[in-house]
Design a protein around this motif. Sequence first.
Motif, PDB file in Angstrom:
ATOM      1  N   LEU A   1      -5.448  17.512 -43.617  1.00  0.00           N
ATOM      2  CA  LEU A   1      -5.499  18.650 -42.692  1.00  0.00           C
ATOM      3  C   LEU A   1      -4.460  18.483 -41.585  1.00  0.00           C
ATOM      4  O   LEU A   1      -3.775  19.447 -41.197  1.00  0.00           O
ATOM      5  CB  LEU A   1      -6.910  18.780 -42.106  1.00  0.00           C
ATOM      6  CG  LEU A   1      -7.140  19.939 -41.130  1.00  0.00           C
ATOM      7  CD1 LEU A   1      -6.731  21.279 -41.730  1.00  0.00           C
ATOM      8  CD2 LEU A   1      -8.609  20.008 -40.693  1.00  0.00           C
ATOM      9  N   ALA A   2      -4.312  17.245 -41.086  1.00  0.00           N
ATOM     10  CA  ALA A   2      -3.334  16.997 -40.025  1.00  0.00           C
ATOM     11  C   ALA A   2      -1.925  17.326 -40.496  1.00  0.00           C
ATOM     12  O   ALA A   2      -1.132  17.927 -39.757  1.00  0.00           O
ATOM     13  CB  ALA A   2      -3.422  15.548 -39.559  1.00  0.00           C
TER      14      ALA A   2
ATOM     15  N   ARG B   1      -9.607  22.463 -50.342  1.00  0.00           N
ATOM     16  CA  ARG B   1     -10.794  21.767 -49.819  1.00  0.00           C
ATOM     17  C   ARG B   1     -11.543  22.603 -48.781  1.00  0.00           C
ATOM     18  O   ARG B   1     -12.634  22.240 -48.361  1.00  0.00           O
ATOM     19  CB  ARG B   1     -10.368  20.436 -49.203  1.00  0.00           C
ATOM     20  CG  ARG B   1      -9.512  19.624 -50.169  1.00  0.00           C
ATOM     21  CD  ARG B   1      -9.244  18.256 -49.666  1.00  0.00           C
ATOM     22  NE  ARG B   1     -10.455  17.429 -49.686  1.00  0.00           N
ATOM     23  CZ  ARG B   1     -10.441  16.114 -49.626  1.00  0.00           C
ATOM     24  NH1 ARG B   1      -9.292  15.477 -49.543  1.00  0.00           N
ATOM     25  NH2 ARG B   1     -11.555  15.430 -49.625  1.00  0.00           N
ATOM     26  N   ILE B   2     -10.912  23.704 -48.373  1.00  0.00           N
ATOM     27  CA  ILE B   2     -11.538  24.539 -47.332  1.00  0.00           C
ATOM     28  C   ILE B   2     -12.427  25.601 -47.971  1.00  0.00           C
ATOM     29  O   ILE B   2     -11.980  26.337 -48.862  1.00  0.00           O
ATOM     30  CB  ILE B   2     -10.455  25.218 -46.458  1.00  0.00           C
ATOM     31  CG1 ILE B   2      -9.646  24.145 -45.722  1.00  0.00           C
ATOM     32  CG2 ILE B   2     -11.086  26.196 -45.474  1.00  0.00           C
ATOM     33  CD1 ILE B   2      -8.455  24.691 -44.980  1.00  0.00           C
TER      34      ILE B   2
ATOM     35  N   LEU C   1      -1.353  21.021 -40.450  1.00  0.00           N
ATOM     36  CA  LEU C   1      -1.272  21.640 -39.121  1.00  0.00           C
ATOM     37  C   LEU C   1       0.161  21.775 -38.640  1.00  0.00           C
ATOM     38  O   LEU C   1       0.490  22.684 -37.881  1.00  0.00           O
ATOM     39  CB  LEU C   1      -2.058  20.806 -38.102  1.00  0.00           C
ATOM     40  CG  LEU C   1      -3.572  20.771 -38.230  1.00  0.00           C
ATOM     41  CD1 LEU C   1      -4.175  19.796 -37.220  1.00  0.00           C
ATOM     42  CD2 LEU C   1      -4.171  22.161 -38.036  1.00  0.00           C
ATOM     43  N   TYR C   2       1.024  20.844 -39.051  1.00  0.00           N
ATOM     44  CA  TYR C   2       2.384  20.804 -38.490  1.00  0.00           C
ATOM     45  C   TYR C   2       3.457  21.279 -39.475  1.00  0.00           C
ATOM     46  O   TYR C   2       4.639  21.203 -39.167  1.00  0.00           O
ATOM     47  CB  TYR C   2       2.696  19.378 -38.011  1.00  0.00           C
ATOM     48  CG  TYR C   2       1.725  18.935 -36.942  1.00  0.00           C
ATOM     49  CD1 TYR C   2       1.840  19.405 -35.636  1.00  0.00           C
ATOM     50  CD2 TYR C   2       0.666  18.095 -37.244  1.00  0.00           C
ATOM     51  CE1 TYR C   2       0.934  19.041 -34.665  1.00  0.00           C
ATOM     52  CE2 TYR C   2      -0.257  17.715 -36.277  1.00  0.00           C
ATOM     53  CZ  TYR C   2      -0.118  18.192 -34.986  1.00  0.00           C
ATOM     54  OH  TYR C   2      -1.024  17.834 -34.020  1.00  0.00           O
TER      55      TYR C   2
ATOM     56  N   LEU D   1      -9.255  13.449 -45.988  1.00  0.00           N
ATOM     57  CA  LEU D   1      -9.348  14.864 -45.619  1.00  0.00           C
ATOM     58  C   LEU D   1      -8.676  15.114 -44.262  1.00  0.00           C
ATOM     59  O   LEU D   1      -7.929  16.089 -44.090  1.00  0.00           O
ATOM     60  CB  LEU D   1     -10.813  15.289 -45.566  1.00  0.00           C
ATOM     61  CG  LEU D   1     -11.103  16.743 -45.175  1.00  0.00           C
ATOM     62  CD1 LEU D   1     -10.426  17.715 -46.121  1.00  0.00           C
ATOM     63  CD2 LEU D   1     -12.594  16.998 -45.123  1.00  0.00           C
ATOM     64  N   GLN D   2      -8.905  14.219 -43.333  1.00  0.00           N
ATOM     65  CA  GLN D   2      -8.298  14.392 -42.008  1.00  0.00           C
ATOM     66  C   GLN D   2      -6.778  14.260 -42.068  1.00  0.00           C
ATOM     67  O   GLN D   2      -6.051  15.005 -41.405  1.00  0.00           O
ATOM     68  CB  GLN D   2      -8.909  13.389 -41.025  1.00  0.00           C
ATOM     69  CG  GLN D   2     -10.357  13.743 -40.696  1.00  0.00           C
ATOM     70  CD  GLN D   2     -11.053  12.789 -39.747  1.00  0.00           C
ATOM     71  OE1 GLN D   2     -10.622  11.649 -39.580  1.00  0.00           O
ATOM     72  NE2 GLN D   2     -12.136  13.241 -39.141  1.00  0.00           N
ATOM     73  N   GLN D   3      -6.307  13.309 -42.869  1.00  0.00           N
ATOM     74  CA  GLN D   3      -4.847  13.162 -42.999  1.00  0.00           C
ATOM     75  C   GLN D   3      -4.232  14.417 -43.621  1.00  0.00           C
ATOM     76  O   GLN D   3      -3.177  14.886 -43.194  1.00  0.00           O
ATOM     77  CB  GLN D   3      -4.515  11.928 -43.847  1.00  0.00           C
ATOM     78  CG  GLN D   3      -4.756  10.610 -43.106  1.00  0.00           C
ATOM     79  CD  GLN D   3      -4.629   9.385 -43.989  1.00  0.00           C
ATOM     80  OE1 GLN D   3      -4.615   9.493 -45.217  1.00  0.00           O
ATOM     81  NE2 GLN D   3      -4.534   8.226 -43.363  1.00  0.00           N
TER      82      GLN D   3
ATOM     83  N   TYR E   1      -6.313  27.350 -37.045  1.00  0.00           N
ATOM     84  CA  TYR E   1      -6.125  26.018 -36.463  1.00  0.00           C
ATOM     85  C   TYR E   1      -4.641  25.694 -36.271  1.00  0.00           C
ATOM     86  O   TYR E   1      -4.255  25.092 -35.268  1.00  0.00           O
ATOM     87  CB  TYR E   1      -6.808  24.951 -37.335  1.00  0.00           C
ATOM     88  CG  TYR E   1      -8.296  24.898 -37.095  1.00  0.00           C
ATOM     89  CD1 TYR E   1      -8.823  24.264 -35.981  1.00  0.00           C
ATOM     90  CD2 TYR E   1      -9.182  25.505 -37.978  1.00  0.00           C
ATOM     91  CE1 TYR E   1     -10.196  24.237 -35.743  1.00  0.00           C
ATOM     92  CE2 TYR E   1     -10.556  25.478 -37.756  1.00  0.00           C
ATOM     93  CZ  TYR E   1     -11.057  24.847 -36.633  1.00  0.00           C
ATOM     94  OH  TYR E   1     -12.407  24.819 -36.394  1.00  0.00           O
TER      95      TYR E   1
ATOM     96  N   LEU F   1      -7.282  28.225 -41.979  1.00  0.00           N
ATOM     97  CA  LEU F   1      -6.260  27.211 -41.697  1.00  0.00           C
ATOM     98  C   LEU F   1      -5.250  27.729 -40.678  1.00  0.00           C
ATOM     99  O   LEU F   1      -4.858  27.008 -39.744  1.00  0.00           O
ATOM    100  CB  LEU F   1      -5.546  26.803 -42.997  1.00  0.00           C
ATOM    101  CG  LEU F   1      -4.433  25.775 -42.864  1.00  0.00           C
ATOM    102  CD1 LEU F   1      -4.948  24.476 -42.255  1.00  0.00           C
ATOM    103  CD2 LEU F   1      -3.788  25.494 -44.235  1.00  0.00           C
TER     104      LEU F   1
END
Lengths: 291, 277
Positions: B9-10, B29-30, B13-14, B5-7, B45, B42
């Motif tokens: 979302l990261a 997933r949000i 972000l970019y 999940l963190q990967q 952030y 999203l």
Amino acid sequence: MAALREPGNIEGVGLGLRSAHSAELLAGVGDVPWLEVLADNYAHGDGLPLRNLESIRERYPVVFHGVGMSLGSAEPLDKSYLDAVLDLARRIEPAWLSEHLAWTSSGGRHHHELLPLPFLDETVQVLAEHVQQVQDRLGGRMLVENSATYMAFHDSQMSELEFLGRVLETADCLLLLDVNNVYVNARNHGFDAREFLRGLPADRVAQMHLAGHDDHGDYLIDAHGSPVAEPVWALFAEAVRLFPEVPVCVEWDRDVPSLEVLVGEMNRASGVVTEVTEVALAGQEGLSHAP
Amino acid sequence: MLRELQQELARALYEEEAESAACASVLERIRPLPELPAKQCLDLYRGSVAQVVHDALGEIFPVCAELVGDDCFRSVSNRYMRAAPSRHADLARLGDGWPDFVAEQSFLSSVSYLADMGRLELGLHHAHAAPWPEPSVDPAKLSEAISSEPEAWRFILPPSATLLGSPHPVLSIWEAHQDRRVERGWKLDPAAPGEQMIICRHGTEIYADFVEPSLWPILRSIAAGEAVDQQLALAGGLRRAHSPDSSLAFDSEDSVPILTTIQALFERGWVVGGRPL
């Protein structure tokens, strides 16, 4: 390794240290009892910032706060970051160290933003392991702060309140209760802020934060660039009733105003603490004189 | 599940485009907020991460930001954020690669001096937190040592020092921005020559100063860690150009003495000591 100082001299309402105010604070302006230092600003360099901090430390009791530890990252803690913060703690001897319940890095990349966590059993375990690693090296319990969030996850298995309680219990750490963040999350996620406060384990609340937020109508942002909002003052009074004698820090990070303005916020918070305490004492008196 | 999940979302972000596949994937997933759809969550952030980078770079490179204007600076900041992931938790190091990145951007070719202005401002930024000079060898002992064995000793610049030689008059431009002459109509002379400078901290004062052409090769030699005899030769060479018959240790009346030259570097705080090689 013990890097912490006895916390006995951190009492009442203090301020977050901002470099623009260093000279006035060193001159004793504002009668500020203690300061919260953002360790990230001093941990990675030497020179002028560290010398200023050492001067501040000679005059004020301090606590450390951090934003870059990434306690909630699924990856191992950044050893160089942790080493730097702990080296600084050995040098400055803060009363304690706090960090956010959030993640700020992944895949070797630092995002420099407090990113939201899914409330999972796995997240509780990751946080507990990381907090315990820090505590083992720190030689004392650290504080973790409830973060403001603007996103939730379908995968979450529990509420924020349950998540927070389980992290504190599993990691055996203390809580830095950000009252503004409780208010922001209550508005953003739609829960009762007072009920949230009443559900917290009072014996683990070791510090509180107050700060301003931006109101965008449909949602709030924990922006730290304005005075504490009126509804947050009301919630703070409730927090003081529930968690008496807990030290409080007023934060202001963007568009930092004069020290006078910050001291005004600090004094207002002190006034709330005094008022709530007096009411509580009067209530106890009344009870003790009751037939 | 947490790592994945963190990967995800990261990555989102970019992404340059909010409609990208990476963003669409994490959106599933949000869970939206009561008053805020998932996409806006999203976007908050994504916007915040970009703003942090923009603000941090703006603090390090204020004159660069003024030179190109906020829209352009924000565009460069966004490109830099995507091209050069931040590898250090310290936000103050975010700008370390920015001048070199700027130098490679063809769309900035009309502001050819921007990269060197970035190097100047980065030097000032680094000088702020640079360590204090270590205690030096006693001056009398140092003087004796370098006189008898100049090939075995080296001079030391302050840890805060950055030497910058630019084909552009960047220090003049920077100074014009400091005293707000730019706002009063100051214009850069298109024929102005390049400049050599040292950026440094002396005590608590951080400054950038012009380096005379006669001192520039000596400072460069010291910065390269070369032995003192190299710097004496450079100073002697400069002097002998004026007075070819004079000795190395003593100078003719109309030239700058070598030891006076070295002494001047110490007095200005540009050299802070010496150590054996």
